[in-house]
Design a protein around this motif. Structure first.
Motif, PDB file in Angstrom:
ATOM      1  N   TYR A  77       0.834  -1.201   0.000  1.00 23.24           N
ATOM      2  CA  TYR A  77       0.000   0.000   0.000  1.00 23.24           C
ATOM      3  C   TYR A  77       0.871   1.255   0.000  1.00 23.24           C
ATOM      4  O   TYR A  77       0.618   2.197  -0.746  1.00 23.24           O
ATOM      5  CB  TYR A  77      -0.919  -0.026   1.218  1.00 23.24           C
ATOM      6  N   ARG A  78       1.914   1.231   0.802  1.00 23.83           N
ATOM      7  CA  ARG A  78       2.844   2.365   0.828  1.00 23.83           C
ATOM      8  C   ARG A  78       3.506   2.547  -0.533  1.00 23.83           C
ATOM      9  O   ARG A  78       3.614   3.665  -1.040  1.00 23.83           O
ATOM     10  CB  ARG A  78       3.914   2.152   1.902  1.00 23.83           C
ATOM     11  N   ALA A  79       3.961   1.448  -1.117  1.00 24.55           N
ATOM     12  CA  ALA A  79       4.624   1.528  -2.432  1.00 24.55           C
ATOM     13  C   ALA A  79       3.666   2.087  -3.481  1.00 24.55           C
ATOM     14  O   ALA A  79       4.057   2.925  -4.304  1.00 24.55           O
ATOM     15  CB  ALA A  79       5.138   0.150  -2.846  1.00 24.55           C
ATOM     16  N   LEU A  80       2.431   1.630  -3.472  1.00 22.90           N
ATOM     17  CA  LEU A  80       1.445   2.121  -4.432  1.00 22.90           C
ATOM     18  C   LEU A  80       1.217   3.619  -4.266  1.00 22.90           C
ATOM     19  O   LEU A  80       1.262   4.381  -5.245  1.00 22.90           O
ATOM     20  CB  LEU A  80       0.122   1.368  -4.258  1.00 22.90           C
ATOM     21  N   ARG A  81       0.995   4.061  -3.047  1.00 24.01           N
ATOM     22  CA  ARG A  81       0.735   5.486  -2.795  1.00 24.01           C
ATOM     23  C   ARG A  81       1.921   6.341  -3.237  1.00 24.01           C
ATOM     24  O   ARG A  81       1.746   7.350  -3.908  1.00 24.01           O
ATOM     25  CB  ARG A  81       0.452   5.727  -1.308  1.00 24.01           C
ATOM     26  N   ILE A  82       3.109   5.928  -2.853  1.00 23.19           N
ATOM     27  CA  ILE A  82       4.299   6.712  -3.190  1.00 23.19           C
ATOM     28  C   ILE A  82       4.553   6.683  -4.700  1.00 23.19           C
ATOM     29  O   ILE A  82       4.900   7.702  -5.292  1.00 23.19           O
ATOM     30  CB  ILE A  82       5.524   6.219  -2.386  1.00 23.19           C
ATOM     31  N   SER A  83       4.343   5.533  -5.336  1.00 20.14           N
ATOM     32  CA  SER A  83       4.574   5.435  -6.785  1.00 20.14           C
ATOM     33  C   SER A  83       3.652   6.357  -7.569  1.00 20.14           C
ATOM     34  O   SER A  83       4.005   6.838  -8.638  1.00 20.14           O
ATOM     35  CB  SER A  83       4.370   3.991  -7.270  1.00 20.14           C
ATOM     36  N   ARG A  84       2.480   6.625  -7.017  1.00 20.00           N
ATOM     37  CA  ARG A  84       1.505   7.492  -7.678  1.00 20.00           C
ATOM     38  C   ARG A  84       1.717   8.962  -7.313  1.00 20.00           C
ATOM     39  O   ARG A  84       0.889   9.805  -7.582  1.00 20.00           O
ATOM     40  CB  ARG A  84       0.077   7.069  -7.337  1.00 20.00           C
ATOM     41  N   ASN A  85       2.863   9.222  -6.686  1.00 26.19           N
ATOM     42  CA  ASN A  85       3.283  10.571  -6.327  1.00 26.19           C
ATOM     43  C   ASN A  85       2.414  11.200  -5.235  1.00 26.19           C
ATOM     44  O   ASN A  85       2.273  12.406  -5.162  1.00 26.19           O
ATOM     45  CB  ASN A  85       3.354  11.483  -7.550  1.00 26.19           C
ATOM     46  N   ASP A  86       1.840  10.355  -4.411  1.00 31.74           N
ATOM     47  CA  ASP A  86       1.059  10.823  -3.263  1.00 31.74           C
ATOM     48  C   ASP A  86       2.056  11.187  -2.165  1.00 31.74           C
ATOM     49  O   ASP A  86       2.797  10.337  -1.681  1.00 31.74           O
ATOM     50  CB  ASP A  86       0.126   9.703  -2.799  1.00 31.74           C
ATOM     51  N   GLN A  87       2.096  12.438  -1.783  1.00 31.72           N
ATOM     52  CA  GLN A  87       3.062  12.911  -0.795  1.00 31.72           C
ATOM     53  C   GLN A  87       2.499  12.937   0.631  1.00 31.72           C
ATOM     54  O   GLN A  87       3.135  13.469   1.533  1.00 31.72           O
ATOM     55  CB  GLN A  87       3.569  14.298  -1.191  1.00 31.72           C
ATOM     56  N   THR A  88       1.334  12.344   0.833  1.00 32.02           N
ATOM     57  CA  THR A  88       0.754  12.275   2.170  1.00 32.02           C
ATOM     58  C   THR A  88       1.628  11.392   3.061  1.00 32.02           C
ATOM     59  O   THR A  88       1.926  10.253   2.689  1.00 32.02           O
ATOM     60  CB  THR A  88      -0.668  11.660   2.113  1.00 32.02           C
ATOM     61  N   PRO A  89       2.053  11.892   4.213  1.00 26.39           N
ATOM     62  CA  PRO A  89       2.813  11.027   5.130  1.00 26.39           C
ATOM     63  C   PRO A  89       1.961   9.825   5.556  1.00 26.39           C
ATOM     64  O   PRO A  89       0.793   9.989   5.923  1.00 26.39           O
ATOM     65  CB  PRO A  89       3.118  11.937   6.321  1.00 26.39           C
ATOM     66  N   LEU A  90       2.541   8.661   5.462  1.00 29.22           N
ATOM     67  CA  LEU A  90       1.829   7.416   5.781  1.00 29.22           C
ATOM     68  C   LEU A  90       2.211   6.953   7.189  1.00 29.22           C
ATOM     69  O   LEU A  90       3.396   6.863   7.512  1.00 29.22           O
ATOM     70  CB  LEU A  90       2.153   6.351   4.737  1.00 29.22           C
ATOM     71  N   PRO A  91       1.232   6.634   8.014  1.00 32.70           N
ATOM     72  CA  PRO A  91       1.521   6.274   9.401  1.00 32.70           C
ATOM     73  C   PRO A  91       2.137   4.885   9.531  1.00 32.70           C
ATOM     74  O   PRO A  91       2.024   4.054   8.628  1.00 32.70           O
ATOM     75  CB  PRO A  91       0.147   6.316  10.061  1.00 32.70           C
ATOM     76  N   GLY A  92       2.742   4.658  10.675  1.00 34.38           N
ATOM     77  CA  GLY A  92       3.216   3.328  11.012  1.00 34.38           C
ATOM     78  C   GLY A  92       2.041   2.497  11.505  1.00 34.38           C
ATOM     79  O   GLY A  92       0.884   2.912  11.411  1.00 34.38           O
ATOM     80  N   PHE A  93       2.338   1.322  12.035  1.00 32.95           N
ATOM     81  CA  PHE A  93       1.292   0.468  12.596  1.00 32.95           C
ATOM     82  C   PHE A  93       1.893  -0.321  13.753  1.00 32.95           C
ATOM     83  O   PHE A  93       3.101  -0.537  13.814  1.00 32.95           O
ATOM     84  CB  PHE A  93       0.695  -0.457  11.526  1.00 32.95           C
ATOM     85  N   ASP A  94       1.048  -0.714  14.671  1.00 35.92           N
ATOM     86  CA  ASP A  94       1.488  -1.489  15.824  1.00 35.92           C
ATOM     87  C   ASP A  94       1.329  -2.965  15.499  1.00 35.92           C
ATOM     88  O   ASP A  94       0.210  -3.500  15.504  1.00 35.92           O
ATOM     89  CB  ASP A  94       0.674  -1.112  17.061  1.00 35.92           C
ATOM     90  N   GLU A  95       2.439  -3.616  15.220  1.00 30.30           N
ATOM     91  CA  GLU A  95       2.402  -5.022  14.807  1.00 30.30           C
ATOM     92  C   GLU A  95       1.783  -5.919  15.866  1.00 30.30           C
ATOM     93  O   GLU A  95       1.140  -6.919  15.549  1.00 30.30           O
ATOM     94  CB  GLU A  95       3.805  -5.502  14.430  1.00 30.30           C
ATOM     95  N   ASN A  96       1.966  -5.589  17.135  1.00 29.05           N
ATOM     96  CA  ASN A  96       1.378  -6.408  18.199  1.00 29.05           C
ATOM     97  C   ASN A  96      -0.145  -6.324  18.189  1.00 29.05           C
ATOM     98  O   ASN A  96      -0.826  -7.335  18.370  1.00 29.05           O
ATOM     99  CB  ASN A  96       1.938  -5.999  19.562  1.00 29.05           C
ATOM    100  N   ASP A  97      -0.685  -5.132  17.965  1.00 25.70           N
ATOM    101  CA  ASP A  97      -2.137  -4.991  17.862  1.00 25.70           C
ATOM    102  C   ASP A  97      -2.675  -5.793  16.683  1.00 25.70           C
ATOM    103  O   ASP A  97      -3.734  -6.418  16.776  1.00 25.70           O
ATOM    104  CB  ASP A  97      -2.537  -3.522  17.691  1.00 25.70           C
TER     105      ASP A  97
END
Length: 171
Positions: A77-97
């Motif tokens: 999802y991050r790769a897709l957003r960035i490849s499409r030149n979307d400059q919105t900062p993408l959040p991390g995620f809590d792997e344990n959750d």
């Protein structure tokens, strides 16, 4: 592109162990090779090990496989957003959750591996679709700069990291 050609300013330092552990591999080739390698490796794990935890509070192998699937989806999802030149900062995620909210332990290994294969095959098509310009695009994910191509190598390195953990702590 080879992993050894990836500039270190295209990913956060906490991903360096994943990228460095790859040696010199081609992104697209290794996305495919590592898929088959992981499935073959997991299929050779004795059945009594899939629910084993090497310490209290640690994930078992089924949960780790689900974690690899979930993480790969997030990376894609991050790769897709960035490849499409979307400059919105993408959040991390809590792997344990994420692991706490799966049904990994109620699933068969074959089901988990089938899902993993489907996700990786989808990501192979995704990365093959990117132009050289798109692969070089840099965005922000988890408060750090990252390129599309770096995400692909991180994806592979993350999977290989967990495969090593299986060998060292579970088998």
């Amino acid at each position: 592109m080879k992993s050894t050609q990836l500039p270190i300013n295209e990913y956060a330092s906490f991903y360096a162990p994943y990228v460095n552990a790859l040696g010199e591999v081609d992104l697209i080739e290794e996305l495919e090779i590592s898929l088959h390698d992981f499935i073959r490796f997991v299929q050779n794990i004795p059945m009594d090990k899939f629910d084993y935890r090497y310490a209290e509070g640690k994930w078992n192998i089924k949960e780790i496989i689900q974690h690899v699937i979930d993480t790969e989806r997030i990376f894609a999802y991050r790769a897709l957003r960035i490849s499409r030149n979307d400059q919105t900062p993408l959040p991390g995620f809590d792997e344990n959750d994420y692991v706490e909210n799966t049904q990994a332990n109620n699933r068969s290994i074959q089901d988990l591996l089938t899902e993993y294969s489907a996700v990786r095959h989808s990501n192979l098509f995704l990365f093959k679709s990117f132009s050289e310009e798109q692969l070089k695009r840099i965005g922000n994910a988890s408060n750090a700069a990252v390129s599309v191509r770096a995400i692909g190598f991180i994806m592979i390195g993350h999977q290989k990291h967990h495969q090593t953990v299986f060998q060292e702590r579970y088998l």
